[in-house]
Design a protein around this motif. Structure first.
Motif, mmCIF file in Angstrom:
data_model
loop_
_atom_site.group_PDB
_atom_site.id
_atom_site.type_symbol
_atom_site.label_atom_id
_atom_site.label_comp_id
_atom_site.label_asym_id
_atom_site.label_seq_id
_atom_site.Cartn_x
_atom_site.Cartn_y
_atom_site.Cartn_z
ATOM 1 N N MET A 127 32.730 57.771 33.077
ATOM 2 C CA MET A 127 33.740 58.787 33.440
ATOM 3 C C MET A 127 34.797 58.186 34.376
ATOM 4 O O MET A 127 35.977 58.318 34.157
ATOM 5 C CB MET A 127 33.026 59.953 34.111
ATOM 6 C CG MET A 127 33.931 61.104 34.462
ATOM 7 S SD MET A 127 34.921 61.740 33.102
ATOM 8 C CE MET A 127 33.685 62.559 32.115
ATOM 9 N N LEU A 128 34.287 57.487 35.414
ATOM 10 C CA LEU A 128 35.221 56.793 36.320
ATOM 11 C C LEU A 128 34.894 55.308 36.312
ATOM 12 O O LEU A 128 33.742 54.917 36.460
ATOM 13 C CB LEU A 128 35.080 57.330 37.752
ATOM 14 C CG LEU A 128 35.829 56.547 38.837
ATOM 15 C CD1 LEU A 128 37.328 56.699 38.707
ATOM 16 C CD2 LEU A 128 35.369 56.973 40.228
ATOM 17 N N GLU A 129 35.917 54.496 36.089
ATOM 18 C CA GLU A 129 35.723 53.045 36.163
ATOM 19 C C GLU A 129 36.713 52.461 37.165
ATOM 20 O O GLU A 129 37.923 52.539 36.968
ATOM 21 C CB GLU A 129 35.984 52.405 34.799
ATOM 22 C CG GLU A 129 34.916 52.681 33.769
ATOM 23 C CD GLU A 129 35.357 52.160 32.410
ATOM 24 O OE1 GLU A 129 35.265 50.939 32.185
ATOM 25 O OE2 GLU A 129 35.812 52.983 31.599
ATOM 26 N N ILE A 130 36.166 51.906 38.241
ATOM 27 C CA ILE A 130 37.001 51.201 39.202
ATOM 28 C C ILE A 130 36.757 49.719 38.968
ATOM 29 O O ILE A 130 35.622 49.254 39.048
ATOM 30 C CB ILE A 130 36.621 51.578 40.652
ATOM 31 C CG1 ILE A 130 36.762 53.086 40.869
ATOM 32 C CG2 ILE A 130 37.455 50.810 41.657
ATOM 33 C CD1 ILE A 130 36.281 53.552 42.233
ATOM 34 N N LYS A 131 37.823 48.988 38.638
ATOM 35 C CA LYS A 131 37.639 47.578 38.301
ATOM 36 C C LYS A 131 38.380 46.679 39.279
ATOM 37 O O LYS A 131 39.623 46.648 39.297
ATOM 38 C CB LYS A 131 38.179 47.310 36.881
ATOM 39 C CG LYS A 131 37.376 47.975 35.773
ATOM 40 C CD LYS A 131 38.014 47.606 34.431
ATOM 41 C CE LYS A 131 37.380 48.400 33.304
ATOM 42 N NZ LYS A 131 38.223 48.333 32.101
ATOM 43 N N ASN A 132 37.614 45.971 40.084
ATOM 44 C CA ASN A 132 38.144 44.927 40.974
ATOM 45 C C ASN A 132 39.389 45.335 41.743
ATOM 46 O O ASN A 132 40.411 44.657 41.699
ATOM 47 C CB ASN A 132 38.473 43.657 40.161
ATOM 48 C CG ASN A 132 37.354 43.285 39.223
ATOM 49 O OD1 ASN A 132 37.341 43.692 38.059
ATOM 50 N ND2 ASN A 132 36.400 42.534 39.747
ATOM 51 N N ILE A 133 39.317 46.440 42.449
ATOM 52 C CA ILE A 133 40.529 46.838 43.178
ATOM 53 C C ILE A 133 40.569 46.231 44.581
ATOM 54 O O ILE A 133 39.551 46.033 45.246
ATOM 55 C CB ILE A 133 40.730 48.378 43.250
ATOM 56 C CG1 ILE A 133 39.554 49.089 43.926
ATOM 57 C CG2 ILE A 133 41.002 48.960 41.884
ATOM 58 C CD1 ILE A 133 39.828 50.553 44.200
ATOM 59 N N TYR A 134 41.795 45.920 44.987
ATOM 60 C CA TYR A 134 42.076 45.395 46.319
ATOM 61 C C TYR A 134 43.086 46.318 46.975
ATOM 62 O O TYR A 134 43.982 46.823 46.313
ATOM 63 C CB TYR A 134 42.683 43.994 46.254
ATOM 64 C CG TYR A 134 41.707 42.898 45.907
ATOM 65 C CD1 TYR A 134 41.158 42.091 46.904
ATOM 66 C CD2 TYR A 134 41.350 42.665 44.580
ATOM 67 C CE1 TYR A 134 40.273 41.075 46.580
ATOM 68 C CE2 TYR A 134 40.457 41.657 44.241
ATOM 69 C CZ TYR A 134 39.923 40.864 45.256
ATOM 70 O OH TYR A 134 39.054 39.859 44.939
ATOM 71 N N LYS A 135 42.942 46.529 48.276
ATOM 72 C CA LYS A 135 43.949 47.279 49.007
ATOM 73 C C LYS A 135 44.039 46.738 50.429
ATOM 74 O O LYS A 135 43.030 46.684 51.150
ATOM 75 C CB LYS A 135 43.603 48.768 49.045
ATOM 76 C CG LYS A 135 44.576 49.612 49.851
ATOM 77 C CD LYS A 135 45.927 49.741 49.153
ATOM 78 C CE LYS A 135 46.964 50.397 50.024
ATOM 79 N NZ LYS A 135 48.296 50.359 49.412
#
Lengths: 314, 264
Positions: B1-9
């Motif tokens: 449903m939710l896919e967070i892929k390799n995020i940077y902030k």
């Protein structure tokens, strides 16, 4: 006293005209919670467009509609500066206002004013009509107070309907809580632009009515409009805030506020031999007084309460 | 449903205040997952949630909701898929508007706002019914301004509003942290009931480890911008606060768990 009574209908008419401008300001100041300083410029834009159209032989109705449309465009410009360019609202308004000075001159053919001849042009409202109706030269329904009151009521009815729609409610939410609005899928930037356009459209409409009423448009006619608008909103709230709860009535209170403001100004002029150059100073002081009242009211009742208690104890 | 892929902030990049809030964070939520999120201050929990919601745009990586790439979508467009409740009770509702107006705004999440009436008669009856289920006495106050409600009532209302238009994803950012223990429990119970009934995929940040264990089917712990613990199923059910602290110490390689994480 006699001079005040004579000037009374004129003061009410002027108050009603500026009241429409103040209702426009209410949309940005109270509903969107933005300080929009475009109005000082867009009021004159409305007057200039209206006067030029009428002087050019067009119908006063068309003139008013065009003023409304051009006014909305000035709101669009401020909205663009604020939302797309990220300039703070107050500064965005000042920039538009400054630019409009040149635009307004250009609209009036690079002249500082444009006169209208009451005898030559067909007008919806005019200072002259006050005495005409009194003398019986015109039917009573052309009395400026009736005509402008009708305008005001129609404007309030349309706004009442609009702010009850899905779009209108989303604009109210934008001003009330931007975070909530965005979380509910509301495009807050678009809504701010729409609000600014409606507001400045109404401001310009009011300006075009004033140009007809006083038979001229002048480059300085919008100067201090923001102060008069705020005065109307605040006076309306101080005097009628407790009894007028409904949204439509709140808008009506703004119009009443503008009328009260003009009656007070007229009273000051009639009952003293003050030089009319002091009018701006008086305006500023009147607004300052009405802004102070709600703040001091609380302190004053607290003071009475305290002193009563002290007496009881002694 | 939710896919967070390799995020940077990173916030304030290139300044002395530079803060790498999210570092190579990846997370996949399955349909119907109810995930609780814990972690110390500055671990990146809220940044993750706000990145998913679109409050912040991420520096790199991608976010997909139900297969749709929303990484570049502005906050208000993502709202179509997402229901949110904030930590601050003031933030989720419009104080100067009526209860029913707030609900009507929420019921139109993700739909175009037209010139039709902002609220209909049928809606009012429906809202009354929904409010009655909350059992906070709000069903008789439809036209009251939300500003008159208590913090707990506002959070419960916000929760209801987040789910009036069934979201694909429900984001709860410490939504009971500002409430007294009794009210917090009530709102948590309502959360469980609403998530259960609607089978909502949910991410819930909490500072309370007992709550993190008691609610949901999966628990993740964040540290320094990424996920360090991810437990689910039976393993999660049998967790204790002590085990959780031990897991944290191991993952973060320090004993600072006690002061940074222990808040219950």
């Amino acid at each position: 006293m006699q001079s005040f009574i004579n000037a009374f209908p004129g003061a009410v008419s002027q108050g009603l005209i500026w009241g429409i401008m103040a209702i426009g300001l209410y949309i940005t100041y109270k509903i969107l919670e933005l300080s929009d300083l475009t109005v000082d410029g867009s009021f004159c834009t409305g007057g200039a467009v209206g006067a030029m159209m009428i002087a050019g032989g067009h119908s006063p109705w068309l003139a008013i509609l065009c003023a409304l449309a051009v006014g909305a465009l000035t709101g669009l410009v401020t909205g663009f500066f604020h939302t797309a360019c990220g300039i703070p609202a107050i500064l965005a308004g000042i920039l538009t206002q400054l630019g409009l000075w040149s635009v307004n001159l250009a609209i009036m053919g690079m002249k500082a004013n444009q006169a209208l001849n009451v005898n030559a042009h067909k007008l919806l409202v005019s200072l002259r009509f006050l005495s005409d109706v009194k003398k019986g030269a015109r039917p009573f329904y052309q009395h400026p107070i009736l005509v402008i009151a009708a305008f005001t009521i129609v404007v309030i009815m349309i706004l009442y309907w609009f702010f009850g729609t899905e779009l209108g409610a989303s604009i109210r939410a934008t001003g009330a809580n931007g975070n909530m609005a965005r979380a509910q899928g509301i495009n807050t930037n678009r809504n701010k632009v729409i609000g600014l356009m409606i507001a400045n459209g109404l401001v310009a409409l009011s300006g075009s009515l004033l140009a007809q009423y006083q038979s001229f448009a002048d480059i300085n006619m919008g100067r201090g409009a923001i102060v008069i608008g705020l005065a109307a909103i605040i006076i309306g709230d101080v005097v009628f805030g407790k009894i007028f709860r409904n949204f439509g009535l709140k808008l009506l209170a703004v119009s009443f506020g503008a009328i009260i403001y003009y009656i007070v100004i007229q009273a000051v002029i009639s009952f003293s031999d003050i030089d009319s150059n002091y009018l701006k100073l008086i305006s500023a002081l009147i607004v300052a007084i009405f802004l102070t009242v709600p703040n001091w009211k609380g302190k004053f009742t607290h003071f009475i309460h305290k002193s009563a208690k002290a007496k009881g104890g002694a | 449903m939710l896919e967070i892929k390799n995020i940077y902030k990173t916030f304030n990049a290139g300044t002395v205040n530079e803060k790498k809030a999210l570092k190579d964070l990846s997370l996949t939520l399955n349909d119907g997952d109810f995930v609780t999120v814990i972690g110390g201050n500055g671990a990146g929990k809220s940044t993750m949630l706000n990145s998913v919601a679109g409050v912040y745009s991420v520096d790199s990586g991608s976010i997909l909701i139900d297969g749709v790439d929303v990484t570049e979508l502005p906050e208000y467009k993502r709202a179509k898929y997402i229901g949110r409740v904030f930590q601050d009770p003031m933030m989720g509702t419009a104080a100067t508007m009526q209860i029913e107006e707030n609900m009507a705004l929420a019921a139109r999440r993700g739909k175009p706002r037209t010139l039709r009436s902002g609220i209909t008669k049928e809606e009012r009856a429906e809202y009354k019914k929904q409010l009655a289920i909350l059992d906070l006495g709000l069903e008789d106050r439809l036209t009251s301004k939300v500003g008159l409600l208590s913090g707990g009532q506002r959070q419960a209302l916000t929760l209801l509003m987040a789910t009036l238009q069934k979201p694909k994803l429900l984001l709860l950012d410490e939504h009971t942290a500002a409430l007294d223990p009794k009210t917090a429990q009530k709102v948590l119970d309502a959360t469980d009931r609403i998530v259960e009934q609607n089978k909502l995929t949910t991410l819930m940040i909490t500072h309370n480890m007992r709550d993190a264990i008691a609610h949901g089917n999966r628990l993740i712990m964040m540290y320094d911008g990424h996920i360090v613990v991810d437990v689910s199923g039976e393993e999660k059910k049998n967790l204790t606060v002590e085990q959780l602290l031990a897991l944290f110490s191991k993952a973060s390689g320090s004993d600072e768990a006690d002061d940074k994480l222990l808040l219950s």
